[in-house]
Design a protein around this motif. Structure first.
Motif, PDB file in Angstrom:
ATOM      1  N   PHE A 150      31.688 -99.575  48.342  1.00  0.00           N
ATOM      2  CA  PHE A 150      32.508-100.489  47.541  1.00  0.00           C
ATOM      3  C   PHE A 150      33.878 -99.896  47.236  1.00  0.00           C
ATOM      4  O   PHE A 150      34.693-100.534  46.575  1.00  0.00           O
ATOM      5  CB  PHE A 150      31.790-100.839  46.225  1.00  0.00           C
ATOM      6  CG  PHE A 150      30.643-101.786  46.394  1.00  0.00           C
ATOM      7  CD1 PHE A 150      30.778-103.128  46.052  1.00  0.00           C
ATOM      8  CD2 PHE A 150      29.416-101.349  46.883  1.00  0.00           C
ATOM      9  CE1 PHE A 150      29.712-104.013  46.208  1.00  0.00           C
ATOM     10  CE2 PHE A 150      28.352-102.220  47.043  1.00  0.00           C
ATOM     11  CZ  PHE A 150      28.503-103.555  46.709  1.00  0.00           C
ATOM     12  N   CYS A 151      34.138 -98.704  47.712  1.00  0.00           N
ATOM     13  CA  CYS A 151      35.417 -98.032  47.474  1.00  0.00           C
ATOM     14  C   CYS A 151      36.556 -98.874  48.055  1.00  0.00           C
ATOM     15  O   CYS A 151      36.500 -99.281  49.214  1.00  0.00           O
ATOM     16  CB  CYS A 151      35.399 -96.655  48.133  1.00  0.00           C
ATOM     17  SG  CYS A 151      36.922 -95.724  47.945  1.00  0.00           S
ATOM     18  N   PRO A 152      37.593 -99.136  47.261  1.00  0.00           N
ATOM     19  CA  PRO A 152      38.653-100.028  47.736  1.00  0.00           C
ATOM     20  C   PRO A 152      39.643 -99.403  48.717  1.00  0.00           C
ATOM     21  O   PRO A 152      40.333-100.117  49.428  1.00  0.00           O
ATOM     22  CB  PRO A 152      39.375-100.427  46.441  1.00  0.00           C
ATOM     23  CG  PRO A 152      39.132 -99.288  45.508  1.00  0.00           C
ATOM     24  CD  PRO A 152      37.770 -98.763  45.848  1.00  0.00           C
ATOM     25  N   ASP A 153      39.720 -98.075  48.759  1.00  0.00           N
ATOM     26  CA  ASP A 153      40.747 -97.495  49.620  1.00  0.00           C
ATOM     27  C   ASP A 153      40.417 -96.126  50.198  1.00  0.00           C
ATOM     28  O   ASP A 153      40.394 -95.943  51.419  1.00  0.00           O
ATOM     29  CB  ASP A 153      42.081 -97.419  48.859  1.00  0.00           C
ATOM     30  CG  ASP A 153      41.930 -96.897  47.432  1.00  0.00           C
ATOM     31  OD1 ASP A 153      41.004 -96.123  47.162  1.00  0.00           O
ATOM     32  OD2 ASP A 153      42.760 -97.276  46.577  1.00  0.00           O
ATOM     33  N   VAL A 154      40.144 -95.142  49.364  1.00  0.00           N
ATOM     34  CA  VAL A 154      40.010 -93.765  49.829  1.00  0.00           C
ATOM     35  C   VAL A 154      38.894 -93.596  50.859  1.00  0.00           C
ATOM     36  O   VAL A 154      39.105 -93.032  51.935  1.00  0.00           O
ATOM     37  CB  VAL A 154      39.774 -92.804  48.631  1.00  0.00           C
ATOM     38  CG1 VAL A 154      39.426 -91.405  49.116  1.00  0.00           C
ATOM     39  CG2 VAL A 154      41.013 -92.765  47.747  1.00  0.00           C
ATOM     40  N   CYS A 155      37.699 -94.084  50.543  1.00  0.00           N
ATOM     41  CA  CYS A 155      36.552 -93.860  51.438  1.00  0.00           C
ATOM     42  C   CYS A 155      36.727 -94.512  52.805  1.00  0.00           C
ATOM     43  O   CYS A 155      36.533 -93.841  53.825  1.00  0.00           O
ATOM     44  CB  CYS A 155      35.253 -94.333  50.781  1.00  0.00           C
ATOM     45  SG  CYS A 155      34.902 -93.486  49.224  1.00  0.00           S
ATOM     46  N   PRO A 156      37.076 -95.795  52.877  1.00  0.00           N
ATOM     47  CA  PRO A 156      37.256 -96.365  54.211  1.00  0.00           C
ATOM     48  C   PRO A 156      38.375 -95.699  54.998  1.00  0.00           C
ATOM     49  O   PRO A 156      38.282 -95.557  56.221  1.00  0.00           O
ATOM     50  CB  PRO A 156      37.543 -97.846  53.953  1.00  0.00           C
ATOM     51  CG  PRO A 156      37.842 -97.966  52.509  1.00  0.00           C
ATOM     52  CD  PRO A 156      37.194 -96.816  51.823  1.00  0.00           C
ATOM     53  N   THR A 157      39.419 -95.256  54.296  1.00  0.00           N
ATOM     54  CA  THR A 157      40.504 -94.557  54.991  1.00  0.00           C
ATOM     55  C   THR A 157      40.012 -93.240  55.553  1.00  0.00           C
ATOM     56  O   THR A 157      40.217 -92.923  56.735  1.00  0.00           O
ATOM     57  CB  THR A 157      41.690 -94.312  54.037  1.00  0.00           C
ATOM     58  OG1 THR A 157      42.198 -95.575  53.596  1.00  0.00           O
ATOM     59  CG2 THR A 157      42.796 -93.540  54.736  1.00  0.00           C
ATOM     60  N   ASP A 158      39.344 -92.436  54.714  1.00  0.00           N
ATOM     61  CA  ASP A 158      38.852 -91.133  55.166  1.00  0.00           C
ATOM     62  C   ASP A 158      37.829 -91.275  56.292  1.00  0.00           C
ATOM     63  O   ASP A 158      37.878 -90.548  57.286  1.00  0.00           O
ATOM     64  CB  ASP A 158      38.222 -90.356  53.999  1.00  0.00           C
ATOM     65  CG  ASP A 158      39.260 -89.748  53.068  1.00  0.00           C
ATOM     66  OD1 ASP A 158      40.460 -89.736  53.429  1.00  0.00           O
ATOM     67  OD2 ASP A 158      38.874 -89.284  51.980  1.00  0.00           O
ATOM     68  N   VAL A 159      36.893 -92.211  56.134  1.00  0.00           N
ATOM     69  CA  VAL A 159      35.862 -92.387  57.169  1.00  0.00           C
ATOM     70  C   VAL A 159      36.486 -92.895  58.469  1.00  0.00           C
ATOM     71  O   VAL A 159      36.084 -92.507  59.563  1.00  0.00           O
ATOM     72  CB  VAL A 159      34.731 -93.314  56.672  1.00  0.00           C
ATOM     73  CG1 VAL A 159      33.725 -93.589  57.786  1.00  0.00           C
ATOM     74  CG2 VAL A 159      34.013 -92.682  55.477  1.00  0.00           C
ATOM     75  N   GLY A 160      37.505 -93.744  58.341  1.00  0.00           N
ATOM     76  CA  GLY A 160      38.227 -94.191  59.523  1.00  0.00           C
ATOM     77  C   GLY A 160      38.903 -93.029  60.237  1.00  0.00           C
ATOM     78  O   GLY A 160      38.874 -92.934  61.470  1.00  0.00           O
ATOM     79  N   TYR A 161      39.493 -92.121  59.483  1.00  0.00           N
ATOM     80  CA  TYR A 161      40.152 -90.960  60.080  1.00  0.00           C
ATOM     81  C   TYR A 161      39.131 -90.013  60.721  1.00  0.00           C
ATOM     82  O   TYR A 161      39.380 -89.457  61.793  1.00  0.00           O
ATOM     83  CB  TYR A 161      40.951 -90.207  59.017  1.00  0.00           C
ATOM     84  CG  TYR A 161      42.229 -90.882  58.594  1.00  0.00           C
ATOM     85  CD1 TYR A 161      42.686 -92.053  59.214  1.00  0.00           C
ATOM     86  CD2 TYR A 161      43.002 -90.367  57.556  1.00  0.00           C
ATOM     87  CE1 TYR A 161      43.865 -92.676  58.820  1.00  0.00           C
ATOM     88  CE2 TYR A 161      44.188 -90.979  57.158  1.00  0.00           C
ATOM     89  CZ  TYR A 161      44.608 -92.133  57.797  1.00  0.00           C
ATOM     90  OH  TYR A 161      45.778 -92.730  57.399  1.00  0.00           O
ATOM     91  N   ILE A 162      37.997 -89.831  60.053  1.00  0.00           N
ATOM     92  CA  ILE A 162      36.932 -89.004  60.636  1.00  0.00           C
ATOM     93  C   ILE A 162      36.503 -89.596  61.975  1.00  0.00           C
ATOM     94  O   ILE A 162      36.371 -88.885  62.979  1.00  0.00           O
ATOM     95  CB  ILE A 162      35.718 -88.919  59.681  1.00  0.00           C
ATOM     96  CG1 ILE A 162      36.078 -88.124  58.426  1.00  0.00           C
ATOM     97  CG2 ILE A 162      34.509 -88.300  60.387  1.00  0.00           C
ATOM     98  CD1 ILE A 162      35.060 -88.259  57.308  1.00  0.00           C
ATOM     99  N   SER A 163      36.294 -90.903  61.995  1.00  0.00           N
ATOM    100  CA  SER A 163      35.828 -91.581  63.207  1.00  0.00           C
ATOM    101  C   SER A 163      36.840 -91.470  64.343  1.00  0.00           C
ATOM    102  O   SER A 163      36.487 -91.194  65.491  1.00  0.00           O
ATOM    103  CB  SER A 163      35.537 -93.056  62.899  1.00  0.00           C
ATOM    104  OG  SER A 163      34.532 -93.154  61.908  1.00  0.00           O
ATOM    105  N   ARG A 164      38.119 -91.672  64.018  1.00  0.00           N
ATOM    106  CA  ARG A 164      39.153 -91.581  65.049  1.00  0.00           C
ATOM    107  C   ARG A 164      39.324 -90.156  65.545  1.00  0.00           C
ATOM    108  O   ARG A 164      39.495 -89.915  66.747  1.00  0.00           O
ATOM    109  CB  ARG A 164      40.473 -92.106  64.500  1.00  0.00           C
ATOM    110  CG  ARG A 164      40.520 -93.627  64.451  1.00  0.00           C
ATOM    111  CD  ARG A 164      41.722 -94.152  63.708  1.00  0.00           C
ATOM    112  NE  ARG A 164      42.966 -93.541  64.108  1.00  0.00           N
ATOM    113  CZ  ARG A 164      44.099 -93.579  63.377  1.00  0.00           C
ATOM    114  NH1 ARG A 164      44.095 -94.204  62.212  1.00  0.00           N
ATOM    115  NH2 ARG A 164      45.199 -92.997  63.807  1.00  0.00           N
TER     116      ARG A 164
END
Length: 199
Positions: A70-84
């Motif tokens: 449910f994180c609005p910004d930090v978590c999806p950004t970090d996980v996206g960077y990890i994935s990329r």
């Protein structure tokens, strides 16, 4: 101040600037965790509803991130960077990349059930593992991995936030901690960390 003193001061300033720049661009790509006591056993549930423990990932390097869906910004950004970052590493080093398992562990077990974790992880890397569990099991994992997390109330009780320590960990095939990247690291930083440590 004499002209000679001014030139000496300017020279020292220039040398300091060069030194700082050299350290910035030649420093290790992450903080070293070798010898620390972080990590350990856990018993949680993956995004497919299957019980798993740390032993299920034995023999694999583990990129571990604690966050919440449910994180609005930090978590999806970090996980996206990890994935990329991992995807870029896999392209250049497929055999080494296959030895890395990315793992997302929730810090919000009250809302992050199996379905929520599955939907979240599906949006990122195809091999991203999502882990949830009981509040007690999540608390035990959090503490073992040095992750602070605290619920932050909002005007809507159902839409609270979770303040938490955002860090990307790399653990080795034996489960020992190797290195970390802080929040704000880029996909290139993730790739560089993997290039440095994954063999």
């Amino acid at each position: 101040m004499t002209g000679r003193s001014l030139w000496i001061m300017l020279g020292v300033t220039a040398l300091l600037a060069i030194g700082i720049a050299w350290m910035r661009f030649n420093a290790p790509p992450s903080g070293n965790l070798a010898g620390s006591s972080l990590g350990g056993a856990f018993a949680l549930t993956n995004q497919d509803g299957k019980p798993v423990t740390d032993k299920d990932y034995a023999g694999q390097y583990r990129l571990i991130y604690f966050g919440y869906t449910f994180c609005p910004d930090v978590c999806p950004t970090d996980v996206g960077y990890i994935s990329r970052g991992l995807a870029d590493f896999e392209k250049g080093q497929p055999a080494r990349g296959a030895r890395v398992t990315p793992i997302f562990v929730t810090v919000d077990p009250e809302r992050d059930d199996v379905a929520a974790v599955k939907a979240f992880t599906a949006a990122f890397h195809p091999r991203l593992v999502g882990l949830t569990g009981s509040p007690a099991a999540i608390d035990a994992a959090r503490k073992a991995y040095g992750i602070y997390a605290k619920k932050v109330a909002t005007s809507d009780p159902d839409n609270y936030l979770v303040d938490h320590f955002a860090v990307i960990y790399l653990f080795g095939p034996d489960g020992a901690p190797i290195a970390f990247l802080p929040h704000g690291s880029t996909p290139a930083d993730v790739t560089a960390m993997l290039e440095t440590y994954v063999r």
